[in-house]
Design a protein around this motif. Structure first.
Motif, mmCIF file in Angstrom:
data_model
loop_
_atom_site.group_PDB
_atom_site.id
_atom_site.type_symbol
_atom_site.label_atom_id
_atom_site.label_comp_id
_atom_site.label_asym_id
_atom_site.label_seq_id
_atom_site.Cartn_x
_atom_site.Cartn_y
_atom_site.Cartn_z
ATOM 1 N N THR A 1 -1.830 9.290 -4.631
ATOM 2 C CA THR A 1 -1.424 9.674 -3.239
ATOM 3 C C THR A 1 -2.416 9.115 -2.239
ATOM 4 N N HIS A 2 -1.902 8.655 -1.118
ATOM 5 C CA HIS A 2 -2.745 8.134 -0.020
ATOM 6 C C HIS A 2 -2.012 8.352 1.305
ATOM 7 N N CYS A 3 -2.737 8.371 2.435
ATOM 8 C CA CYS A 3 -2.182 8.628 3.783
ATOM 9 C C CYS A 3 -2.258 7.353 4.605
ATOM 10 N N LEU B 1 1.058 0.373 3.458
ATOM 11 C CA LEU B 1 0.189 0.945 2.382
ATOM 12 C C LEU B 1 0.068 -0.131 1.276
ATOM 13 N N THR C 1 -5.412 1.414 -7.153
ATOM 14 C CA THR C 1 -6.059 1.863 -5.889
ATOM 15 C C THR C 1 -5.052 1.697 -4.741
ATOM 16 N N LEU C 2 -5.161 2.577 -3.763
ATOM 17 C CA LEU C 2 -4.291 2.517 -2.579
ATOM 18 C C LEU C 2 -5.150 2.380 -1.322
ATOM 19 N N GLY C 3 -4.656 1.596 -0.380
ATOM 20 C CA GLY C 3 -5.324 1.449 0.936
ATOM 21 C C GLY C 3 -4.269 1.276 2.035
ATOM 22 N N SER C 4 -4.601 1.673 3.254
ATOM 23 C CA SER C 4 -3.657 1.544 4.394
ATOM 24 C C SER C 4 -4.215 0.521 5.361
ATOM 25 N N HIS D 1 1.601 11.110 4.168
ATOM 26 C CA HIS D 1 1.115 11.019 2.787
ATOM 27 C C HIS D 1 2.196 10.429 1.890
ATOM 28 N N SER E 1 2.909 8.850 -2.233
ATOM 29 C CA SER E 1 2.369 8.669 -3.615
ATOM 30 C C SER E 1 2.999 7.424 -4.249
#
Length: 1001
Positions: free
Chosen positions: A990-992, A921, A912-915, A970, A972
């Motif tokens: 991918t996450h922003c 990130l 999982t990705l989070g900012s 963005h 990845s």
């Protein structure tokens, strides 16, 4: 009848056949009168008319024809002149027959019925015949109305029958009865036979043909009726008891049946007579006469038949008939000395009853022609005589001393031989004829037995040259003396004669010629007889030869004998040359005029003895011994062989003829000339076992032959004792090389060396041989195959001989496997293991898998000796493992080097990705299984696809924050799990990052 509906007419059957009784019921309405009219049926003409008052209800018509059918009309006149009529038919009863009769006409099986017709009409007749006794219906018959007779046949003779004849007319009938008998039949085959001496049995056939049988038995002797008897039908036999024995009876038989009486057959028979009692036969007063007596039995008889029977077989000799009241008879002029018996038979009619007496004898006469002969036998006498009539003979033999020999012989014997008598004895013989209790006067005669010949007659010189001594054993009995003659056997000249008394048992003849044969003949004398001659022969003793010598001749090898003749007669000279060491001897016989002889072809080395003997008949007179030796020969074929044990030697040789005294066997060690063993062996022995020697040693032997003063040596023989094998043997593997170290203990004794053989187990290839020195105790066998078992054999060698073999099995160390590889095939749970096959052999492989990353248990597997790989499965992902392969042979093993390898790791899960901010990130994930050795996290700019960051983390990491990133951009991210050289990545996610303004807000 029939009845009207109003008057209810009825017709009753009256007892009279010429009447009809008519009856009716009175009507309920009043009747003034009745009118009646009767007419034959089928005719309109009235035969009778009648009338009756109002209260009458019946009317009789009389004077009618029996058995006829009529019509009757009854008219009732009512008030007001009204009438009612009713008609009925009726039939009169028929008349019974008249003059009925039943007769047999003398027939026993038929009855004839006849009758006269009664008045009037009838439809027919019915006849029923009954048996009077049983009341059973025998015959049923219906006959026409015109018949007046009927014949009944097949009836029982002598029986009473009843006949009922019924006349039929419609349903009416009139009956008449009568009874009568059939004539009886006479019984047949009347027999009268005796049942015993007091009973007669009467029997007959056809007894069922009469109602009664009458029997009358008459005694024909007294003319009186003895018994009468009446019996009912069916009796077929009868026994008359209490009659007189031996008496003739007459039986008459008759039958009755009703009025009939018919005489039947008759028969005569005798009762059995009784036999006479107490029949005896005894001697009468007159010579050769016998009297028979008996007692009269009860009852009667015609006469007595008296039969005199002769001998044991009972052949008839006389037959006499005497009256029935007589009780004795005498027989005259019979043969003397014969056995008789008498049979008295009572005769009564055809029957006889006999009784027999015991045997009786007539007086016998003595035998004639009596003789007693000796037959030249000393122990037996033959008595003979002419046969006389009688039962046998009484014999008696006696001597003067009154010794009796009694014998009883049966008839037919005419001689008897007495055995076991005393020789030369006077005997008296008596013989008498025996017949039953009688013995005749004796006949007497005498004679001598022959004397026995001399026993054990001998003629002996008792070692004397000029006299002969005769001796014999005295005869046991009966000899009165002896007579004898001495003869010169060869010339048959009489030398002496003599007569001696019976007390003499020996005599000596003197002044005879030495070496000469004489014959003595002697016989015993008793009464007029002489015994058979016994003879004995003998020679006077010859004189021995003198001056006997034996000398040795060298060429040719021989011995010469010389002797002098002595005085007197000599038949021959006998030369006996022999040796105590030889079984064979030389025997030579020469004439009485020869005085020397030379023996050739003798055995060398032998001591010979010579004896010269004078022969006269069976007697020999020998000289003293003369002795001399021949020279010995040396022994041949001397050999020296090992004995049965290593400490023994077997010496053998061949005696090449001749001989001598004992052989001397001398043994020495081959390298030395000193004698270590001296053994004396008897002549004739050709072998010797020498014991207590050193095994595996070399010896020499020499044998010396001795004969008298002479000695001869044999050739020398060389031989070995068998060496001993090593007492213990071992073969052990050399750990540093593919070799075996063989060790053994030194056995006792000597040897030339050792020989070893090595053979691969299970191989058919030739064994590998090698030698070792006599003092060696070990040897190393090199250039062997690894991991292979070998059979090692060892034996000691001495000369051409070797010891028994000792053997042991040893195995070399196996070779270790090489080029071991452990390969990952890209799997997270499997590893492939392989190696090169080493040279040599092994029992199996032992492969071991060690887990280096965890504390899991080692895994061990055993594989075949030809295996070269194995795949390990169900392994833990991302773990490090080590493997080892070991070649096993018995207790030996050889291991490869250890090799390690990793299984592929599993990719992390739940990325999982989070900012958390505009410039950072955060990536998070979860380990799978036991995780990984470490993680590599890569971040990429999505727009440019260029990596902007990489972080390497430890095994326990599960998240990471990338900082100093651009906001609102963005990115990845991919996470790789690391295990040794292998890694496994998650897919890119991918996450922003956040915008700044958003962050500020």
């Amino acid at each position: 009848g029939s009845a009207g509906t109003l008057l209810n007419l009825s017709v009753s059957d009256p007892s009279r056949p010429d009447s009809i009784l008519l009856a009716w019921d009175e009507p309920e309405v009043g009747v003034e009168r009745y009118s009646l009219a009767l007419s034959p049926l089928g005719s309109g003409t009235a035969l009778q008319n009648g009338s009756a008052g109002p209260n009458i209800t019946s009317f009789w018509f009389r004077g009618l024809t029996p058995g006829t059918r009529y019509k009757v009309e009854v008219t009732a006149t009512l008030a007001c002149m009204e009438t009612t009529s009713q008609t009925v038919t009726a039939q009169t009863s028929p008349s019974p027959v008249r003059n009925l009769s039943l007769s047999s006409g003398g027939s026993s099986a038929m009855l004839l019925a006849s009758w006269a017709h009664g008045h009037g009409h009838r439809d027919g007749y019915h006849l029923a015949l009954y048996h009077s006794d049983s009341q059973m219906l025998v015959r049923n018959a219906s006959v026409s109305p015109n018949a007046s007779t009927f014949l009944f046949d097949g009836l029982v003779p002598g029986s009473e029958y009843a006949l009922k004849v019924s006349t039929l007319a419609g349903s009416n009938q009139a009956s008449t009865s009568i009874h009568h008998w059939t004539a009886p039949s006479i019984p047949t085959q009347l027999r009268l036979s005796p049942g015993s001496s007091t009973s007669l049995i009467a029997s007959w056939m056809g007894a069922a043909g009469a109602a009664w049988l009458h029997l009358a038995l008459h005694n024909l002797l007294t003319r009186t009726v003895t018994t009468t008897l009446s019996a009912r039908r069916g009796l077929t036999s009868y026994t008359f008891q209490h009659l007189q024995p031996g008496t003739q009876y007459w039986l008459g038989l008759s039958v009755t049946a009703g009025p009939y009486t018919v005489p039947g057959p008759n028969a005569t028979a005798w009762t059995y007579p009784l036999s006479p009692g107490n029949v005896t036969l005894s001697s009468a007063e007159e010579q050769s006469s016998l009297r028979a007596r008996w007692s009269t039995p009860a009852g009667e008889r015609d006469f007595y038949l008296v039969t005199l029977r002769e001998g044991e077989d009972g052949a008839p000799a006389r037959n006499i008939s005497v009256s029935g009241d007589n009780g004795h008879v005498t027989f005259h002029g019979l043969s003397p000395g014969k056995q008789y018996s008498v049979q008295v038979t009572v005769v009564a009619g055809p029957y006889r009853a006999s009784a027999r007496s015991a045997a009786a004898w007539t007086q016998p006469l003595p035998p004639s022609g009596v003789s007693l002969s000796s037959q030249e036998s000393p122990h037996s006498l033959l008595a003979s005589w002419e046969e006389a009539m009688g039962e046998g003979y009484m014999l008696a033999l006696s001597t003067m001393e009154d010794t009796m020999k009694n014998s009883l012989l049966l008839r037919g014997a005419t001689n008897f031989t007495y055995e076991g008598l005393s020789p030369g004895t006077l005997y008296t013989f008596e013989v008498s004829t025996v017949a039953g209790p009688y013995t005749s006067s004796p006949q007497r005669i005498t004679n001598w037995t022959y004397p026995l010949p001399l026993q054990q007659l001998t003629l002996s010189n008792h070692g004397h040259s000029t006299s002969l001594h005769a001796s014999w054993r005295a005869a046991p009995a009966g000899s009165t003396g002896y007579t004898g003659t001495l003869w010169e056997t060869k010339s048959q000249e009489r030398v002496r004669s003599m007569d001696l008394g019976n007390k003499w048992t020996n005599v000596t003849f003197e002044d005879l010629v030495p070496g000469r044969q004489y014959t003595l003949e002697m016989a015993a004398v008793a009464g007029p007889y002489r015994s058979s001659v016994r003879s004995a022969t003998d020679w006077t003793y010859p004189l021995a030869p003198a001056g006997v010598t034996l000398t040795n001749t060298r060429r040719p090898l021989g011995l010469s004998a010389f002797w002098d003749k002595a005085a007197g007669d000599v038949d021959q000279f006998h030369l006996q040359l022999y040796s105590k060491s030889l079984a064979a001897q030389r025997n030579i016989t020469v004439g009485p005029d020869t005085h020397n002889f030379t023996f050739l072809g003798l055995s060398p080395g032998i001591q010979y003895f010579l004896k010269v003997t004078s022969l006269a008949g069976p007697y020999r007179s020998s000289s003293h011994f003369a002795t001399e030796w021949t020279y010995p020969l040396s022994l041949a074929n001397v050999s020296l062989q090992p004995g049965q044990r290593p400490q023994e030697l077997h010496v053998s040789w061949v005696e090449s003829g001749g001989g001598g005294r004992d052989h001397l066997v001398q043994l020495s060690v081959a390298e030395s000339l000193s004698i270590i063993r001296n053994v004396s062996v008897p002549r004739g022995v050709t072998q010797l076992d020498l014991e207590g020697l050193v095994p595996g040693s070399r010896y020499r032997v020499e044998i010396i032959s001795q004969a008298g003063p002479h000695r001869t040596s044999s050739q020398t023989a060389i031989g070995y004792t068998v060496p001993l094998p090593p007492p213990s043997l071992s073969a052990s593997a050399v750990s540093t090389a593919w070799a075996l170290a063989v060790h053994w203990e030194t056995p006792p004794g000597q040897r030339d060396g050792y020989q070893l053989s090595v053979r691969k187990e299970g191989s058919s290839a030739p064994a590998r041989n090698l030698e070792a020195g006599k003092d060696s105790t070990n040897v190393t066998l090199e250039q062997l195959e690894p991991g292979t078992c070998y059979l090692v054999r060892i034996w000691a060698v001495a000369g051409p001989y070797h010891s028994p073999t000792k053997s042991v099995t040893g195995c070399t160390v196996p070779a270790a496997p090489t080029n071991l590889s452990l390969i990952s095939l890209g799997s997270s749970s499997e590893l492939y293991m392989c190696w090169n096959k080493p040279p040599g052999r092994r029992d199996h492989y032992r492969v071991i898998l060690y887990g280096l990353s965890t504390q899991s248990r080692d895994r061990v597997q055993t594989l075949s000796p030809d295996a070269q790989n194995i795949t390990w499965t169900h392994l833990e992902a991302g773990s490090r493992f080590a493997v080892q392969v070991i070649a096993m042979k018995g207790s030996f093993e050889a291991s490869s080097a250890n090799v390690t390898q990793w299984t592929h790791p599993l990719a992390p899960a739940n990325l999982t990705l989070g900012s958390p901010s505009a410039s950072s990130l955060q990536a998070s994930w979860a380990a799978v299984g036991r995780g990984a050795e470490g993680y590599v996290v890569d971040i990429y700019d999505t727009a440019s696809s260029s990596r902007v960051g990489r972080t390497v983390l430890g095994a326990g990491a599960s998240s990471h924050i990338f900082r100093n990133l651009g906001s609102g951009t963005h990115y990845s991210v991919a996470v790789r799990a690391m295990a040794g050289p292998f890694h496994t990545s998650t897919p890119n996610l991918t996450h922003c990052t956040r915008e700044y303004d958003a962050l500020l807000a």
